[in-house]
Design a protein around this motif. Structure first.
Motif, PDB file in Angstrom:
ATOM      1  N   PRO A 140       1.005  -1.036   0.033  1.00 27.64           N
ATOM      2  CA  PRO A 140       0.551   0.092  -0.112  1.00 27.64           C
ATOM      3  C   PRO A 140       0.722   1.533   0.004  1.00 27.64           C
ATOM      4  O   PRO A 140       0.473   2.299  -0.594  1.00 27.64           O
ATOM      5  N   TRP A 143       2.114   2.895  -3.465  1.00 26.70           N
ATOM      6  CA  TRP A 143       0.336   2.851  -4.178  1.00 26.70           C
ATOM      7  C   TRP A 143       0.792   3.544  -5.256  1.00 26.70           C
ATOM      8  O   TRP A 143       0.540   3.340  -6.997  1.00 26.70           O
ATOM      9  N   THR A 146       1.739   1.042  -7.419  1.00 21.55           N
ATOM     10  CA  THR A 146       0.750   0.780  -8.707  1.00 21.55           C
ATOM     11  C   THR A 146      -1.246   0.811  -9.190  1.00 21.55           C
ATOM     12  O   THR A 146      -0.671   0.966 -10.861  1.00 21.55           O
ATOM     13  N   PHE A 202      -4.135  -5.235  -7.429  1.00 19.49           N
ATOM     14  CA  PHE A 202      -5.334  -4.270  -6.767  1.00 19.49           C
ATOM     15  C   PHE A 202      -5.373  -5.616  -4.862  1.00 19.49           C
ATOM     16  O   PHE A 202      -6.248  -5.313  -4.130  1.00 19.49           O
ATOM     17  N   THR A 206      -4.986  -3.432  -1.478  1.00 12.82           N
ATOM     18  CA  THR A 206      -6.566  -3.927  -1.001  1.00 12.82           C
ATOM     19  C   THR A 206      -5.990  -5.090   0.862  1.00 12.82           C
ATOM     20  O   THR A 206      -7.201  -5.374   1.278  1.00 12.82           O
ATOM     21  N   SER A 210      -1.343 -10.750   1.101  1.00 12.20           N
ATOM     22  CA  SER A 210      -0.571 -10.399   1.975  1.00 12.20           C
ATOM     23  C   SER A 210       1.025 -11.043   2.443  1.00 12.20           C
ATOM     24  O   SER A 210       0.625 -12.671   2.583  1.00 12.20           O
TER      25      SER A 210
END
Length: 210
Positions: A140, A143, A146, A202, A206, A210
């Motif tokens: 994350p 970002w 991504t 994604f 999210t 993980s």
């Protein structure tokens, strides 16, 4: 253009299906990644299959770029004098940006290799833990990676949509009904492939993976 494009598309399909194995868990994904290095053994030494694949893909990319350059030069040579008045022709976004889209995709591929293949740009960069590299790469807090990945894949989608349609036409799909079917097939294919690739980053960002 069509033949080299087909080679690259076949690789994209196989690579996407391999990426989706990340949803089967860390052990299965790492096993798959290590298996790729052993394909062809004992007939071939370890990793030779990957290097053969890379060589073929490199030749396909160079051939694709070369074909695009030749077509661009032929297009200019066919009309050395500019039109005094050029009639407006309906051309979609993908066709207008085909060349620049190819440059963006090439730059993305270079970054992607340095990130998840060689590990030089990956926060973890552990060849023994491909699953962990993917999770670290799309974390994350990264970002922007991504975002870049998404923009590059959307560009790839436009490129594929136009390229697949052009390939259908170049390989003999010339009837009016065939043209419409080719447009629909090219759109569905591009959306499905891009969607398959985007599932992984994604899912990581999210927390699903993980």
């Amino acid at each position: 253009m069509a033949v080299t494009g087909i080679i690259l598309v076949l690789f994209l399909i196989a690579h996407m299906l391999g990426n989706l194995k990340i949803f089967t868990g860390e052990t299965a994904f790492d096993h798959y990644a290590h298996w790729l290095r052993d394909i062809g053994t004992p007939l071939l030494p370890t990793t030779w299959f990957l290097w053969i694949q890379r060589a073929v893909l490199t030749l396909a990319v160079l051939g694709h770029i070369g074909a695009a350059t030749v077509l661009a030069m032929r297009s200019r040579a066919a009309r050395p004098v500019r039109y005094a008045h050029r009639r407006k022709i309906h051309v979609n976004y993908a066709a207008r940006t085909m060349r620049w889209g190819g440059v963006i995709i090439l730059l993305f591929v270079i970054y992607h290799i340095l990130d998840l293949t060689t590990g030089h740009l990956n926060p973890q960069g552990d060849p023994a833990n491909p699953y962990g590299n993917v999770v670290a790469g799309f974390a994350p807090e990264r970002w922007y990676v991504t975002l870049f990945y998404t923009l590059a894949l959307v560009t790839l989608g436009f490129h594929l949509r136009h390229g697949a349609f052009s390939a259908f036409r170049s390989l003999g799909q010339q009837t009016p009904k065939g043209e419409q079917r080719a447009k629909i097939a090219a759109l569905v294919f591009a959306v499905a492939l891009v969607g398959g690739y985007l599932l992984v980053p994604f899912a990581v960002i999210t927390g699903l993976v993980s």
